[in-house]
Structure formats: C-alpha cells, structure tokens
Enzyme design. Structure first.
Site, PDB file in Angstrom:
ATOM      1  N   HIS A 152       0.831  -1.206   0.000  1.00 18.64           N
ATOM      2  CA  HIS A 152       0.000   0.000   0.000  1.00 18.64           C
ATOM      3  C   HIS A 152       0.864   1.253   0.000  1.00 18.64           C
ATOM      4  O   HIS A 152       0.476   2.293   0.531  1.00 18.64           O
ATOM      5  CB  HIS A 152      -0.943  -0.004   1.199  1.00 18.64           C
ATOM      6  CG  HIS A 152      -1.870  -1.173   1.233  1.00 18.64           C
ATOM      7  ND1 HIS A 152      -3.092  -1.191   0.576  1.00 18.64           N
ATOM      8  CD2 HIS A 152      -1.753  -2.391   1.833  1.00 18.64           C
ATOM      9  CE1 HIS A 152      -3.678  -2.362   0.776  1.00 18.64           C
ATOM     10  NE2 HIS A 152      -2.885  -3.107   1.532  1.00 18.64           N
ATOM     11  N   HIS A 162      -8.467  -6.853   0.918  1.00 18.46           N
ATOM     12  CA  HIS A 162      -7.950  -5.914   1.921  1.00 18.46           C
ATOM     13  C   HIS A 162      -8.849  -5.864   3.156  1.00 18.46           C
ATOM     14  O   HIS A 162      -8.358  -5.799   4.290  1.00 18.46           O
ATOM     15  CB  HIS A 162      -7.821  -4.528   1.288  1.00 18.46           C
ATOM     16  CG  HIS A 162      -7.120  -3.520   2.132  1.00 18.46           C
ATOM     17  ND1 HIS A 162      -6.144  -3.850   3.055  1.00 18.46           N
ATOM     18  CD2 HIS A 162      -7.249  -2.160   2.203  1.00 18.46           C
ATOM     19  CE1 HIS A 162      -5.691  -2.758   3.644  1.00 18.46           C
ATOM     20  NE2 HIS A 162      -6.358  -1.727   3.158  1.00 18.46           N
ATOM     21  N   GLU A 279      -5.703   4.677  -4.385  1.00 18.14           N
ATOM     22  CA  GLU A 279      -5.303   5.630  -3.343  1.00 18.14           C
ATOM     23  C   GLU A 279      -3.916   6.184  -3.636  1.00 18.14           C
ATOM     24  O   GLU A 279      -3.114   5.551  -4.325  1.00 18.14           O
ATOM     25  CB  GLU A 279      -5.323   4.934  -1.974  1.00 18.14           C
ATOM     26  CG  GLU A 279      -6.705   4.422  -1.603  1.00 18.14           C
ATOM     27  CD  GLU A 279      -6.728   3.498  -0.400  1.00 18.14           C
ATOM     28  OE1 GLU A 279      -7.760   3.446   0.299  1.00 18.14           O
ATOM     29  OE2 GLU A 279      -5.708   2.801  -0.152  1.00 18.14           O
TER      30      GLU A 279
END
Length: 317
Positions: A152, A162, A279
């Site tokens: 990550h 996840h 992300e």
C-alpha cells in the site's frame, strides 16, 4: 548513411560540452541527450538548416532522439521523418522557454507518486528501502537492486481481500474497470467527502470512474514527508453513494479512501460492491474534467493491494 546526421549533431554538441551546454552519444544511434542548459535555438536551427540543404534530395529513414528540457525535466521526442522531397527536422524545447517552438509532447499526465523512502507512510507500515545489491560503481558487471516496501505504498490499489476475508486479490481486478473514461472532480474546501458533496458535483449519468482532487494533493506538491492524519477522505455515506451511482472505480489523492481511524464501512461498502479503490494519486496539476484513465497495478498473487502506475490521457476537445 542514416547515421550521418547523428554523428554531425553529436560532433557539434561535443564542441560545446566544455561550456556546459550538452552532449550526445553517437554509439547508441538512437538517443541524444542535452543537459544543464538548452542549446540556443538559433544555433541548432542554423546547423540543421545547413545539413538540410546538403541532403535535400537524399532519402532517410526515421531517427529518434530524446531531449530533456533543462529544469522542466520534460522528455521530448525529436523525430526526423525523411522523404524524397526534403528532410524535415523538428526540435521542440521547453514551452516556457521557447513558446514559438512549443508543441505538446504527449497527451498523458502521470498522476502517480514516485516510490521512495521520502514518501509519507501509513503508521505501522514498513520503511521503503531500495538497496543496490550489485553496483557497477563497486566493480560489479551490472547494477541490481532490491526493493522492500508495503503493497500500500504510494499510488496503489485496494482489492476486496484488503477488508474481506474471502475477497479477491489484485490479480482478479477487472482491467476494464482500471482503464477507460474518467471524471476528475475538484473539492477544494471539504474536510471530508460526503454523499451531499458528491451529489453536488452533478456528474454525468454515465460516469464509471471518478477521481477526487482535494487539498490533499497540495501535500504532494509541497513534498511533505510526514504522515498527515487530517487528510480528506470519504465518509461511509459517500461510499454508498458511489455504489448506488454504479461507479466502478474511485480514486483519492491521499493514502486511504477512508478517514483516518474512521468507519471501516467506507472500505467495506466499496469492496463488497467490487468498486476498485485507487489511493495515493497526485492530482495537483490536473484540471477538473474528462479524461481517459490507465491504472495498472502490479500483478501480485495473493496480495490485497499493489503499487500502481496511473496516468490520465486528455480527452479530445
């Protein structure tokens, strides 16, 4: 022959190397690199014009050089396409330095973070380490490095595994969700993204990929190294709005789609609905609008997440 121009340009630049202007390497017959400061446009234009006149009727094959524009670090292809009529050579410099010569080099915008130990990391995540295992500077025949990092780190995707014990890993993420038309929306004044904030965007009904630019992207622009717990992220009701609208991919500009130490339902709602979460995007220089997204995570078997290279292509006007 087709290497004559390469040799001539290299010789020309070699004479300027002592002045810190640039150099070329004729051994590659492919790449030509300028460093420290660009050559004067008039110098190269005159030089090329002379060669052009001498070889007006010669047929040439296509050659490519690579030019790195001074401090902008923008790679420009300088492509020479020969024909029976006349050799055409175009040298494109940094648009900010030579606007009369400017031309877009590419329609692609890199919205990924460079993986390095300088990146902020989630509390408890391992340090990122890139170690030169074999080093030509120490006499080894090659350079060979080892990378240690969390999955990550930086720009990355989350797979259902996840937050879901029986969820799929990153190798099962749908490519047609990771690639395709996307909308970049700007929410500069929110502390958390709610369903009302998303509804106020009045997105096109067919939006399937949504990237949210917030004040988070200023963190990447500043080069902050410390983790920021006050980053902007989605509330659980915003996640439910995303699912209800049929959005297949949601991208955010910090390390989590979920508020720090907030409700895990944000992740769970999205991942249960097979929404791909991206992300750690850097959207600082991206204007709101329509783009094509290409986001390809590493194919890590059994992993619940993976670093990704994400780019946007500007939509045709």
């Amino acid at each position: 022959n087709s290497s004559a121009l390469i040799q001539k340009v290299w010789s020309f630049c070699h004479t300027l190397r002592d002045d810190g202007v640039g150099y070329g390497d004729p051994r590659t017959n492919q790449h030509f690199t300028l460093k420290t400061k660009p050559l004067k446009v008039d110098d190269l234009r005159d030089f090329i014009a002379c060669h052009h006149a001498e070889n007006r009727h010669e047929r040439r094959e296509t050659e490519r050089f690579r030019y790195f524009a001074h401090e902008d670090l923008v790679a420009h292809d300088v492509e020479t396409v020969a024909c029976e009529q006349e050799r055409q050579i175009e040298l494109f410099h940094s648009p900010s330095r030579h606007p009369q010569w400017s031309m877009p080099v590419t329609d692609y915008l890199d919205i990924s973070l460079a993986i390095s130990p300088d990146l902020p990391r989630w509390p408890g995540s391992p340090l990122t380490e890139l170690t030169r295992r074999r080093d030509m500077g120490r006499g080894d025949p090659v350079n060979d490095s080892t990378l240690v990092c969390g999955v990550h780190v930086g720009t990355h995707v989350d797979a259902p595994l996840h937050f879901l014990a029986d969820g799929a890993d990153v190798t099962h993420l749908a490519l047609d969700a990771l690639i395709g038309p996307a909308v970049v929306a700007f929410l500069p004044d929110v502390a958390a993204v709610t369903a009302d904030d998303l509804e106020a965007l009045k997105l096109p009904a067919d939006t399937r990929r949504l990237l949210l630019r917030t004040r988070n992207s200023e963190i990447w622009q500043r080069g902050d190294r410390d983790f920021r717990a006050d980053f902007v992220a989605l509330t659980a009701d915003a996640a439910r709005w995303v699912v209800a609208r049929g959005i297949r991919l949601i991208g955010v500009d910090y390390l989590s789609v979920q508020i720090f130490q907030g409700d895990p339902a944000t992740h769970i709602v999205l991942l249960q609905a097979q929404v791909v979460i991206v992300e750690g995007l850097n959207l600082f220089r991206v204007e709101p609008g329509n783009y094509e997204l290409i986001c390809l995570p590493l194919k890590l078997a059994g992993a619940e997440g993976a670093p990704a290279r994400a780019v946007l292509r500007r939509a045709p006007a």
